[in-house]
Design an enzyme around this catalytic site. Structure first.
Site, PDB file in Angstrom:
ATOM      1  N   LYS A 283       0.813  -1.210   0.000  1.00 26.60           N
ATOM      2  CA  LYS A 283       0.000   0.000   0.000  1.00 26.60           C
ATOM      3  C   LYS A 283       0.855   1.272   0.000  1.00 26.60           C
ATOM      4  O   LYS A 283       0.384   2.347  -0.288  1.00 26.60           O
ATOM      5  CB  LYS A 283      -0.857   0.045   1.277  1.00 26.60           C
ATOM      6  CG  LYS A 283      -1.697  -1.159   1.529  1.00 26.60           C
ATOM      7  CD  LYS A 283      -2.369  -1.006   2.925  1.00 26.60           C
ATOM      8  CE  LYS A 283      -3.022  -2.290   3.321  1.00 26.60           C
ATOM      9  NZ  LYS A 283      -3.481  -2.258   4.727  1.00 26.60           N
ATOM     10  N   GLY A 284       2.122   1.108   0.351  1.00 26.07           N
ATOM     11  CA  GLY A 284       2.964   2.271   0.585  1.00 26.07           C
ATOM     12  C   GLY A 284       3.094   3.230  -0.587  1.00 26.07           C
ATOM     13  O   GLY A 284       3.421   4.404  -0.411  1.00 26.07           O
TER      14      GLY A 284
ATOM     15  N   GLU B  49       7.880   2.031  -6.799  1.00 24.38           N
ATOM     16  CA  GLU B  49       8.031   1.549  -5.403  1.00 24.38           C
ATOM     17  C   GLU B  49       8.119   2.731  -4.446  1.00 24.38           C
ATOM     18  O   GLU B  49       8.660   3.782  -4.801  1.00 24.38           O
ATOM     19  CB  GLU B  49       9.329   0.738  -5.282  1.00 24.38           C
ATOM     20  CG  GLU B  49       9.140  -0.752  -5.448  1.00 24.38           C
ATOM     21  CD  GLU B  49       8.670  -1.449  -4.171  1.00 24.38           C
ATOM     22  OE1 GLU B  49       7.964  -0.828  -3.364  1.00 24.38           O
ATOM     23  OE2 GLU B  49       9.021  -2.630  -4.006  1.00 24.38           O
ATOM     24  N   ASP B  50       7.628   2.534  -3.237  1.00 26.80           N
ATOM     25  CA  ASP B  50       7.770   3.582  -2.233  1.00 26.80           C
ATOM     26  C   ASP B  50       9.207   3.655  -1.717  1.00 26.80           C
ATOM     27  O   ASP B  50       9.842   4.696  -1.755  1.00 26.80           O
ATOM     28  CB  ASP B  50       6.787   3.363  -1.063  1.00 26.80           C
ATOM     29  CG  ASP B  50       6.842   1.932  -0.491  1.00 26.80           C
ATOM     30  OD1 ASP B  50       7.611   1.096  -1.022  1.00 26.80           O
ATOM     31  OD2 ASP B  50       6.132   1.661   0.490  1.00 26.80           O
TER      32      ASP B  50
ATOM     33  N   ASP C  68      14.594  -1.097   0.466  1.00 28.57           N
ATOM     34  CA  ASP C  68      15.387  -1.238   1.686  1.00 28.57           C
ATOM     35  C   ASP C  68      16.421  -2.346   1.434  1.00 28.57           C
ATOM     36  O   ASP C  68      17.456  -2.095   0.822  1.00 28.57           O
ATOM     37  CB  ASP C  68      14.382  -1.591   2.798  1.00 28.57           C
ATOM     38  CG  ASP C  68      14.998  -1.732   4.169  1.00 28.57           C
ATOM     39  OD1 ASP C  68      16.182  -1.426   4.324  1.00 28.57           O
ATOM     40  OD2 ASP C  68      14.288  -2.156   5.103  1.00 28.57           O
TER      41      ASP C  68
ATOM     42  N   PHE D 243      14.096   4.137  10.151  1.00 31.41           N
ATOM     43  CA  PHE D 243      12.736   3.835   9.735  1.00 31.41           C
ATOM     44  C   PHE D 243      12.003   5.141   9.454  1.00 31.41           C
ATOM     45  O   PHE D 243      11.996   6.045  10.273  1.00 31.41           O
ATOM     46  CB  PHE D 243      12.012   3.019  10.807  1.00 31.41           C
ATOM     47  CG  PHE D 243      10.861   2.281  10.234  1.00 31.41           C
ATOM     48  CD1 PHE D 243      11.056   1.090   9.552  1.00 31.41           C
ATOM     49  CD2 PHE D 243       9.583   2.794  10.337  1.00 31.41           C
ATOM     50  CE1 PHE D 243       9.986   0.418   8.973  1.00 31.41           C
ATOM     51  CE2 PHE D 243       8.505   2.133   9.772  1.00 31.41           C
ATOM     52  CZ  PHE D 243       8.709   0.946   9.095  1.00 31.41           C
ATOM     53  N   VAL D 244      11.416   5.233   8.271  1.00 21.34           N
ATOM     54  CA  VAL D 244      10.744   6.479   7.896  1.00 21.34           C
ATOM     55  C   VAL D 244       9.257   6.239   7.653  1.00 21.34           C
ATOM     56  O   VAL D 244       8.856   5.141   7.272  1.00 21.34           O
ATOM     57  CB  VAL D 244      11.386   7.123   6.638  1.00 21.34           C
ATOM     58  CG1 VAL D 244      12.813   7.522   6.915  1.00 21.34           C
ATOM     59  CG2 VAL D 244      11.323   6.194   5.438  1.00 21.34           C
TER      60      VAL D 244
ATOM     61  N   ARG E  53       0.594   6.898   7.480  1.00 20.07           N
ATOM     62  CA  ARG E  53       0.624   6.975   6.018  1.00 20.07           C
ATOM     63  C   ARG E  53       0.151   8.338   5.524  1.00 20.07           C
ATOM     64  O   ARG E  53       0.498   8.786   4.449  1.00 20.07           O
ATOM     65  CB  ARG E  53      -0.296   5.912   5.407  1.00 20.07           C
ATOM     66  CG  ARG E  53       0.192   4.491   5.565  1.00 20.07           C
ATOM     67  CD  ARG E  53      -0.619   3.576   4.631  1.00 20.07           C
ATOM     68  NE  ARG E  53      -0.523   2.184   5.000  1.00 20.07           N
ATOM     69  CZ  ARG E  53       0.458   1.353   4.638  1.00 20.07           C
ATOM     70  NH1 ARG E  53       1.433   1.805   3.877  1.00 20.07           N
ATOM     71  NH2 ARG E  53       0.461   0.100   5.013  1.00 20.07           N
TER      72      ARG E  53
END
Ligand code: IMP
Length: 307
Positions: free
Chosen positions: A167-168, A221-222, A225, A274-275, A287
């Site tokens: 969902k990102g 893509e969001d 990583d 972590f963002v 979100r």
């Protein structure tokens, strides 16, 4: 009685005219515009200390003056050491100019203010959880615009299919596609992520509805990583015979990479933290923040430990 010095040219009072030193100043100006509160940017300088010959050796120019409220506002996003210096100057200013109302607004105050006015879908608890804003809404907007323009240029004459991983990617996809001046199509898929159990491999939870054979595919893509998700996805989609396959990632957390999938378009590189925000979640929250931020350690713990 001491008097402040007026700026040489009339002080800017519209977003178009002002040359803001900082993104947060521009956003503050937008907030004021939104509420129809008039403002002037750095209209006056307050001398604080004079040398023997009368020369000014220390002065302070607050960021904003709000004539309707007769209030000066100084925004601060600075490190604690510099904040102490600012406090000292403000104290001096208040002593020398007792009639002047001035308020120092910290980043956290400013976020609370945005929350209070319901901007950006952020509630006060979320505002308190933010440690540092890495990319403001306007920075993101500018960068997404640039990416869209570049993609439109590179795909000229083609009709690419943008494939987003839910969902990102929701915010990024919505904005990016509106900056690609080409006939594009859009499709989404959902893939399972590793949740600490040992029951199997990455699964496509919801597949594309479009057939991608012979088409120009751009995966959107969001954040990349470790690169494991993307690596899996690229393998899957390549097996379906697209004419071309490229990747556009808003955020690249390069230092954490394990599977080195080449990224063709990158919005921003991010550090190993972590963002959240602009589609990215922590435990399904955050979100809806309009910016991308890191969270305070206690907020990460409160929401259930490091993800
Ligand atoms: P990868 O397979 O390790 O590259 O992880 C990719 C996915 O993990 C992303 O699509 C996100 O859903 C999630 N992810 C990785 N880092 C972050 C982060 O800092 N914030 C939010 N989600 C993240």
């Amino acid at each position: 009685m001491l008097r402040p010095l007026e700026a040489k040219a009339p002080a800017p009072s519209t977003i178009e005219d002002a040359r803001f030193a900082h993104e947060s100043e521009e956003e503050f100006a937008r907030l004021l515009d939104f509420y129809d509160v008039r403002w002037q940017y750095e209209p006056r300088t307050f001398p604080l200390r004079y040398a023997d010959g009368g020369r000014i050796v220390e002065a302070f120019s607050p960021d904003f003056y709000l004539p309707d409220l007769d209030l000066y506002v100084e925004l601060t996003t600075l490190k604690q050491g510099l904040v102490t210096e600012k406090h000292r100057k403000l104290r001096q200013l208040r002593e020398l100019y007792p009639d002047v109302q001035i308020k120092l607004l910290y980043k956290r105050d400013y976020l609370r203010l945005l929350a209070k006015y319901g901007l950006g879908g952020m509630n006060e608890r979320e505002a308190m959880a933010v440690r540092e804003v890495l990319f403001s809404a306007s920075e993101i907007e500018r960068r997404v615009n640039e990416l869209g323009t570049q993609i439109a240029h590179d795909y000229a004459g083609s009709e690419p299919l943008l494939v987003g991983v839910l969902k990102g990617v929701a915010c990024f996809m919505a904005d990016l596609m509106r900056h690609i001046a080409l006939p594009v199509s859009v499709d989404f898929m959902t893939i399972s992520s590793y949740e600490g159990d040992r029951t199997g491999a990455v699964r496509i939870v919801q597949d594309l509805t479009e057939n991608i054979e012979g088409r120009d595919i751009l995966i959107v893509e969001d954040i990349v990583d470790t690169g494991m998700t993307l690596h899996h996805l690229v393998k899957q989609l390549e097996s379906r015979g697209p004419a071309s396959l490229k990747v556009c990632a808003l955020l690249d957390k390069r230092v954490r990479r394990l599977a080195d999938v080449p990224l063709d378009y990158i919005g921003f590189e991010v550090p190993d933290e972590f963002v959240v925000g602009y589609g990215l979640d922590y435990d399904q929250k955050f979100r809806n923040l309009p910016f991308i931020a890191t969270l305070r350690a206690d907020a990460l713990q409160a929401a259930g430990g490091e993800a």
